[in-house]
Design an enzyme around this catalytic site. Structure first.
Site, PDB file in Angstrom:
ATOM      1  N   HIS A   1       1.003  -1.042  -0.040  1.00  0.00           N
ATOM      2  CA  HIS A   1       0.156   0.045   0.204  1.00  0.00           C
ATOM      3  C   HIS A   1       0.757   1.194   0.091  1.00  0.00           C
ATOM      4  O   HIS A   1       1.468   1.430   0.946  1.00  0.00           O
ATOM      5  CB  HIS A   1      -0.817   0.116   1.229  1.00  0.00           C
ATOM      6  CG  HIS A   1      -1.685   1.097   1.552  1.00  0.00           C
ATOM      7  ND1 HIS A   1      -2.469   1.547   0.542  1.00  0.00           N
ATOM      8  CD2 HIS A   1      -1.411   2.371   2.358  1.00  0.00           C
ATOM      9  CE1 HIS A   1      -3.202   2.809   0.887  1.00  0.00           C
ATOM     10  NE2 HIS A   1      -2.411   3.377   1.958  1.00  0.00           N
TER      11      HIS A   1
ATOM     12  N   ASP B   1       0.826   5.355  -0.071  1.00  0.00           N
ATOM     13  CA  ASP B   1      -0.078   6.331  -0.128  1.00  0.00           C
ATOM     14  C   ASP B   1       0.492   7.464  -1.049  1.00  0.00           C
ATOM     15  O   ASP B   1       1.802   7.697  -1.221  1.00  0.00           O
ATOM     16  CB  ASP B   1       0.141   7.156   1.322  1.00  0.00           C
ATOM     17  CG  ASP B   1      -0.574   6.404   2.449  1.00  0.00           C
ATOM     18  OD1 ASP B   1      -1.641   6.090   2.250  1.00  0.00           O
ATOM     19  OD2 ASP B   1      -0.038   6.093   3.519  1.00  0.00           O
TER      20      ASP B   1
ATOM     21  N   ASP C   1      -7.169   1.409   3.579  1.00  0.00           N
ATOM     22  CA  ASP C   1      -6.674   2.677   4.271  1.00  0.00           C
ATOM     23  C   ASP C   1      -7.372   3.896   4.105  1.00  0.00           C
ATOM     24  O   ASP C   1      -7.096   4.675   4.849  1.00  0.00           O
ATOM     25  CB  ASP C   1      -5.200   2.918   4.036  1.00  0.00           C
ATOM     26  CG  ASP C   1      -4.580   3.595   4.876  1.00  0.00           C
ATOM     27  OD1 ASP C   1      -4.782   3.613   6.129  1.00  0.00           O
ATOM     28  OD2 ASP C   1      -3.739   4.721   4.530  1.00  0.00           O
TER      29      ASP C   1
END
Length: 723
Positions: free
Chosen positions: A263, A265, A375
């Site tokens: 993941h 961001d 998230d």
């Protein structure tokens, strides 16, 4: 007994940390490492293309020297010769950029290149070496380059390092190691054996025999291992652990579907431009792993990030496309970015799927079926309908497990939206989207799983994430050992779609959760960084008007429709709906750039609108997709609203029936003033508060006696963290 466990764990970790792990790669003291010649070029400004870095003028640079102003880039040139006496030995280049305690993605990062510009491997605190065969040495000569990013470890409380204008100039890091070293495979394998067994052991019940079986095996292994000759005795120590690693799992063991993941961001504690490099480093890492591990599956969401790779690093994208075709690199999610799902408008949320799924289909021929939002900060009850309308079947998130007060009652369930649409949904009970396959994580999976007795299957996304990095050789080694191991869940690396299909078949009538999935953790995400939120909403409105006007002008007046321009602007707005940009949870640099981007988007859209209006004004005053306001002809008003305004029909252009009533103002004795437009009278007192709102036609006062309509109250918000 708890204290005994902690003491035993600390002792074993010390042996691993101080004696066994350091023996994986040889040292100069053992005559099993030789230094590389290093030179450096410090990029004077923003990052440069690899070709510029490779062609730069380098200066000699010594190990131990400081480098890297905050957010700066340094290119290192590394050159060395493999000693002739190492012929036939496993050799690696070991580079330590002087990583801080921030962990992968939160400290210095690097990417290794061959002299021809081919990227080889990313560097971070858990990936400091690269095998010699990957560096393609010629006659024992080794030459490679490292693009090193001095990304600061942004800790709380917030520091001045969150933006370039307020940053500091002192170097953040010191080059700690640059060697060629012998790689001891048996020692590396011993580390993996000990970590998997010890971590599992600590999670098993004290009363059960399996815990003690593992403990005795570890004791025998450490007795066999000579700390003065770890490489020479590692194989024998592994032999003592082999029986404990060969005991199969129970037939009823929980089933874990594992998918490699990172993941990343799209912006958070780093700006957008650094994310472009993060995704290239991670993609380089995982495609290299796939060459050696055909069983390895890696999933990546966010079409925007793959588009960045395609635009900025086409050679990396070619490798990605190759692995997508092989079925190892798996696009998931179907959205342009992992967006916030509460603040964007419905049209924008639909566009997230339209643009995301179109990218995956156009580039790879893949129709993604699972929505991947691990998230984001809570999930709108409107989302299931959009998921289903996008052609997707399944939904995954992790974030709801972070709620502090009310623990969510399910891990696998049907999520029903506000219109009754249902989507099969899974929360991984491992409680992280950055799993490392530790014993604690595997025990947590089994302990947490809320569907026991109804289902026995869950998903574990593994790999370093948030700041990138992805899975490592060590994680894959743990997964192999945990594939069928007594005391643990059974682990199989497979695609998320395979997990969802099996889980849904196993659990055809799951419980139903109706409405919003609310996150009880991040506070202030709907009120912080108001300029960003205003920019998003203004952009959504302008995009609608630009499309309406431009489409009508194309049909009615033959005006060219700016498809490419609008497509690009939509993608810019969708990017800024990422769940750490729009909610306001990023560093100052991100917010500053977002404000500038929204201003540029607005200016460009207003030009599109004006051009379409001019085309329409000279051609027709019939139905015209338009905004509200003065057009290019002062006598024509464009009304984009879905209702009539001033005599102009909805979504049409025309001349208003009558001019609007003028507003008059009157100062009041003692301060304040009154505003009157013939329809409403509003009184504002000397404090700036609205104390009266009167409907003049009905003679009705809207405010209660003594009340104020715009009384603002400020309350302190001091959460435990993430404020």
């Amino acid at each position: 007994m708890h204290d005994d466990r902690v003491l035993t764990e600390q002792r074993l970790e010390r042996v691993l940390r101080e004696r066994i792990r350091p023996a994986v790669h040889g040292t100069a003291e053992s005559s099993e490492a030789v230094p590389l010649e290093v030179a450096a070029w410090h990029v004077p400004g923003e990052p440069v293309p690899p070709a510029d870095g490779l062609a730069a003028e380098y200066q000699p640079f010594a190990v131990g020297t400081a480098w890297g102003r905050p957010w700066g880039t340094t290119w290192f040139s590394c050159h060395g010769q493999v000693p002739a006496e190492w012929a036939g030995r496993d050799v690696a280049a070991v580079i330590d950029l002087g990583f801080s305690s921030g962990g992968p993605g939160f400290t210095a990062e690097g990417l290794i290149y061959l002299p021809d510009g081919s990227p080889v491997r990313g560097l971070h605190p858990r990936q400091r070496s690269v095998r010699l065969d990957q560096l393609a040495p010629s006659a024992g000569t080794v030459r490679f380059f490292v693009e090193a990013a001095a990304n600061p470890h942004i800790s709380r409380p917030f520091t001045r390092l969150g933006d370039m204008p307020t940053g500091e100039e002192e170097p953040l890091y010191r080059l700690a190691r640059a060697d060629l070293a012998i790689f001891h495979a048996d020692v590396w394998e011993l580390v993996q054996d000990l970590e998997v067994l010890s971590q599992l052991m600590y999670e098993l019940p004290v009363e059960g025999p399996r815990r003690w079986e593992i403990l005795r095996a570890i004791e025998r292994a450490l007795d066999t291992l000579s700390l003065d000759d770890v490489p020479g005795t590692a194989a024998a120590a592994r032999g003592e652990l082999a029986p404990a690693l060969a005991t199969p799992a129970h037939a009823s063991a929980h089933l874990v579907s594992a998918a490699g993941h990172a993941h990343i961001d799209s912006a958070w504690l780093w700006p957008l431009r650094e994310t472009v490099r993060k995704v290239a480093r991670t993609a380089t890492n995982v495609t290299a792993l796939m060459d050696d591990h055909p069983e390895f599956i890696f999933v990546m969401s966010q079409a925007q990030q793959l588009a960045w790779i395609s635009e900025h690093r086409p050679e990396v994208f070619a490798r990605v496309a190759e692995k997508v075709a092989a079925g190892q690199f798996v696009p998931v999610g179907g959205m342009w970015v992992e967006a916030d799902t509460n603040m964007p408008g419905g049209e924008a949320m639909a566009r997230q799927f339209v643009h995301g799924k179109r990218f995956f289909l156009d580039e790879f021929g893949i129709e993604t079926e699972e929505v991947w939002l691990p998230d984001s900060f809570g999930y709108s009850g409107a989302l299931p309908q959009l998921v289903k309308l996008s052609g997707s079947k399944w939904f995954l998130t992790q974030k709801i497990s972070w709620s502090r007060t009310n623990k969510f009652p399910h891990h696998t369930f049907d999520w029903e939206g506000i219109d009754g649409t249902r989507v099969f949904t899974h929360f991984p009970p491992v409680d992280t989207y950055n799993a490392e396959f530790s014993g604690r994580e595997m025990a947590r999976v089994v302990r947490n799983f809320r569907e026991k007795g109804r289902s026995r299957r869950s998903l574990v996304p593994f790999g370093y994430g948030d700041g990138g990095g992805g899975p490592t050789e060590e994680m894959l080694a743990r997964a192999r050992r945990l594939g069928n191991l007594d005391g643990s869940a059974r682990v199989t690396i497979e695609k998320p779609a395979d997990f969802f299909a099996q889980a849904q078949a196993e659990y055809p009538d799951p419980p139903v959760w109706v409405g919003e999935l609310y996150l009880e953790l991040h506070r202030g995400t709907y009120t912080s960084q108001a300029k960003t939120k205003q920019g998003n909403r203004r952009s959504e409105h302008l995009l609608r008007e630009a499309e309406l006007w431009a489409a009508t002008a194309a049909v009615r007046a033959g005006h060219p429709y700016p498809y490419q321009q609008l497509d690009r602007l939509w993608k810019t707005v969708l990017l800024h709906q990422f769940h750490d940009i729009l909610p306001g949870s990023s560093i100052a640099w991100v917010h500053r750039q977002a404000r500038a981007t929204y201003a540029a988007v607005a200016a460009e859209l207003e030009e599109i609108i004006a051009a379409a209006q001019h085309g329409l004004a000279g051609h027709s005053t019939g139905p015209a997709a338009a905004g509200a306001g003065d057009g290019p002809d002062d006598g024509i008003v464009f009304n984009a609203a879905p209702f009539e305004r001033d005599g102009v029909p909805a979504m049409a252009a025309g001349r208003p029936a009558a001019p609007a009533a003028a507003v008059t103002g009157q100062h009041l004795p003692g301060g304040g003033f009154s505003l009157d437009n013939g329809l409403l009278r509003v009184v504002i007192d000397d404090r700036g508060l609205v104390t009266s709102v009167t409907d003049l036609a009905a003679g009705r006062e809207a405010l209660a006696p003594g009340a104020a309509a715009n009384l603002l109250q400020l309350h302190p918000d001091l959460p435990n963290e993430w404020d």
